[in-house]
Scaffold this active site. Structure first.
Site, mmCIF file in Angstrom:
data_model
loop_
_atom_site.group_PDB
_atom_site.id
_atom_site.type_symbol
_atom_site.label_atom_id
_atom_site.label_comp_id
_atom_site.label_asym_id
_atom_site.label_seq_id
_atom_site.Cartn_x
_atom_site.Cartn_y
_atom_site.Cartn_z
ATOM 1 N N LYS A 1 -11.095 -0.423 9.899
ATOM 2 C CA LYS A 1 -11.279 -1.680 9.173
ATOM 3 C C LYS A 1 -11.667 -2.823 10.111
ATOM 4 O O LYS A 1 -11.964 -3.930 9.669
ATOM 5 C CB LYS A 1 -10.001 -2.044 8.409
ATOM 6 C CG LYS A 1 -9.695 -1.127 7.226
ATOM 7 C CD LYS A 1 -8.468 -1.608 6.475
ATOM 8 C CE LYS A 1 -8.269 -0.847 5.169
ATOM 9 N NZ LYS A 1 -7.869 0.539 5.334
ATOM 10 N N GLN B 1 -5.218 -5.593 6.617
ATOM 11 C CA GLN B 1 -6.181 -6.501 5.990
ATOM 12 C C GLN B 1 -6.209 -7.880 6.644
ATOM 13 O O GLN B 1 -6.935 -8.761 6.183
ATOM 14 C CB GLN B 1 -5.861 -6.645 4.497
ATOM 15 C CG GLN B 1 -5.937 -5.361 3.708
ATOM 16 C CD GLN B 1 -7.351 -4.801 3.587
ATOM 17 O OE1 GLN B 1 -8.328 -5.518 3.754
ATOM 18 N NE2 GLN B 1 -7.463 -3.518 3.284
ATOM 19 N N CYS C 1 -4.755 2.520 -3.819
ATOM 20 C CA CYS C 1 -3.500 2.947 -3.175
ATOM 21 C C CYS C 1 -2.377 1.941 -3.418
ATOM 22 O O CYS C 1 -1.551 1.680 -2.531
ATOM 23 C CB CYS C 1 -3.701 3.173 -1.675
ATOM 24 S SG CYS C 1 -4.810 4.535 -1.291
ATOM 25 N N HIS D 1 0.850 -1.180 0.000
ATOM 26 C CA HIS D 1 0.000 0.000 0.000
ATOM 27 C C HIS D 1 0.892 1.238 0.000
ATOM 28 O O HIS D 1 2.007 1.211 0.514
ATOM 29 C CB HIS D 1 -0.859 -0.040 1.268
ATOM 30 C CG HIS D 1 -1.981 0.947 1.316
ATOM 31 N ND1 HIS D 1 -1.785 2.265 1.665
ATOM 32 C CD2 HIS D 1 -3.318 0.808 1.095
ATOM 33 C CE1 HIS D 1 -2.955 2.896 1.660
ATOM 34 N NE2 HIS D 1 -3.908 2.033 1.308
ATOM 35 N N ASP E 1 2.422 -4.569 7.731
ATOM 36 C CA ASP E 1 1.146 -3.883 7.545
ATOM 37 C C ASP E 1 0.050 -4.947 7.659
ATOM 38 O O ASP E 1 -0.144 -5.754 6.757
ATOM 39 C CB ASP E 1 1.120 -3.214 6.171
ATOM 40 C CG ASP E 1 -0.235 -2.634 5.815
ATOM 41 O OD1 ASP E 1 -1.180 -2.732 6.634
ATOM 42 O OD2 ASP E 1 -0.373 -2.088 4.699
#
Length: 473
Positions: free
Chosen positions: A284, A261, A427, A181, A258
């Site tokens: 999220k 997700q 992104c 991202h 990261d």
């Protein structure tokens, strides 16, 4: 079907963008629980939110059981019931998260850590209880390893500026993948420009996932940090973080993950993963916007300089210098997002009530159903690996339809069918260029979605394709 779609043109609020001469985005040419202090213990109940019990309800899908708690889903647009498939961008919020926010502002709104009065003590207890909830949720060894930030982007910037600028120099190397991202790339570009460190990118394998063997080959004694996603927001693929950490440690490199997700969709154990830093965002996770968190190993956090200066992050302030508080306060300058952190804690309560493993298993099934259903649509190209028993694929699909722009698809799905998906580069421009495209459509699911909604999406997609392709002739 094309006739039915064409007949519905009159109800469009505006025409799709392809009819305004936009080109198709085809190939490019040229752990542990920390004990509350007596005061925190006194007010820990302020953070507790009653989570609806589902034990007595008849057997049903997790989506059917939970969606009643999300009032935003109970609405229609032009006679079409909302189907929200843009969860990769942000999730919806259950009623009790909104109640937690309302209760804070209604009953005990006050600044934290600074007041002796009852409201401040109560707010402080709830805020710190939320930190402990986050720590337990990702199995941090110590709640002091959890830093509240505005979002995951700020958490990555914190590491880049506070750790990167102090530890990187000319010729050092930062390893990333082309599937990251932008928030995991741009801060390290800043650091590279300021320090002379070199960015090294891992490409994709033939399965369209970051090539782990290539990553291993890039590691050397010049590598100082490896920045990788846990689950890709475009490809849906999951990286073997434990293996990456082990290989990186052998050359003395730190690892930043990261996990935006993954944390909302599956059990994540930071001690098992072993990464030095891990970031995620509340919004999220069915929590409020405006707050996220950084997990960092405490000994590393303790060695880092502050990111921002101001109140709360200091020990003592003199005319010409200041001394700094220990983490996490060192990295939380000023008044934090108190209500939002409490709301994140309520969202964690909600997800934990069902269990992250149960959520993960349901979403695996739902994601496979989405993938197989999308494969049945002619001229559709799905990016990333197919779901399998051995390789996890997130409940999202980024795709393109031959000779149709993804934004046209998203517009008409919304206008004609009430289906909300995302279009664009998500992104991840470097990844899209690597795939030979400039944009894609993305349907991304959460545990409150259902197979019936997937069916509505697929029907709407076929209808949309028929309309758009018939208008080209």
């Amino acid at each position: 079907m094309a006739t039915a779609a064409a007949a519905g043109v009159a109800s469009l609020r505006y025409f799709p963008s392809s009819l305004r001469n936009r080109g198709y985005p085809g190939p490019i040419r040229g752990g542990g629980v920390v004990t509350l202090s007596p005061r925190q213990g006194r007010y820990a109940s302020a953070a507790a939110v009653a989570v609806p019990s589902r034990e007595a309800e008849p057997a049903s899908s997790l989506g059917d059981l939970t969606r009643v708690d999300f009032p935003i889903l109970d609405q229609e647009f032009d006679g079409n019931r909302l189907v929200y498939f843009d969860n990769g961008a942000t999730s919806q919020k259950p009623s009790h998260v909104m109640k937690a926010l309302d209760d804070y502002y209604r009953f005990y709104n006050s600044n934290v850590h600074r007041g002796i009065h009852n409201l401040s003590a109560k707010a402080t207890g709830a805020y710190e209880a939320a930190r402990i909830k986050v720590a337990n949720f990702v199995n941090a060894a110590d709640s002091r390893e959890i830093i509240f930030t505005r979002n995951a982007t700020e958490a990555i910037n914190l590491v880049a500026y506070s750790w990167g600028l102090s530890n990187l120099k000319q010729g050092d190397e930062i390893v990333l993948t082309v599937a990251e991202h932008h928030s995991a790339i741009v801060p390290w570009q800043f650091v590279s420009q300021k320090t002379g460190a070199v960015l090294k990118y891992v490409g994709l394998s033939k399965e369209e996932v970051p090539d782990i063997e290539q990553l291993k080959g890039l590691l050397s004694n010049k590598t100082k940090i490896v920045v990788v996603h846990h689950v890709s927001n475009v490809l849906g693929s999951m990286l073997p973080i434990e293996e990456i950490v082990a290989c990186s440690n052998r050359v003395g490199a730190k690892v930043l993950v990261d996990a935006c997700q993954s944390v909302p969709h599956m059990p994540v154990d930071v001690q098992k993963l072993g990464a030095d830093f891990l970031v995620a965002s509340s919004h999220k996770m069915c929590g409020p916007t405006g707050v996220g968190f950084l997990h960092g190993k405490f000994e590393i956090l303790s060695s880092m300089e502050p990111f921002l200066g101001g109140g709360e992050m200091i020990a003592d302030v003199f005319q010409d210098q200041s001394t700094y508080a220990e983490p996490p306060s060192r990295f939380e300058a000023g008044t934090p997002a108190i209500g939002e952190a409490i709301g994140l804690g309520a969202a964690i309560d909600y997800s934990s009530n069902f269990g992250m493993q149960r959520i993960h298993e349901y979403e695996k099934e739902l994601g496979a159903y989405l993938y197989e259903s999308l494969l049945s649509v002619p001229k559709v190209r799905i990016y990333g690996p197919a779901p399998s028993q051995s390789d996890h694929r997130a409940p999202l699909c980024s795709f393109n339809v031959e000779n149709v722009h993804p934004t046209d698809i998203a517009e008409i799905l919304d206008l004609q069918h009430g289906v909300a998906i995302r279009s664009g580069h998500h992104c991840a421009q470097i990844l899209h260029r690597t795939l030979g495209i400039t944009a894609s459509a993305r349907a991304s699911l959460h545990f409150y979605n259902t197979k019936e909604e997937v069916d509505v999406f697929i029907h709407g997609l076929k209808d949309t394709i028929d309309f758009l392709t018939s208008s080209q002739h």
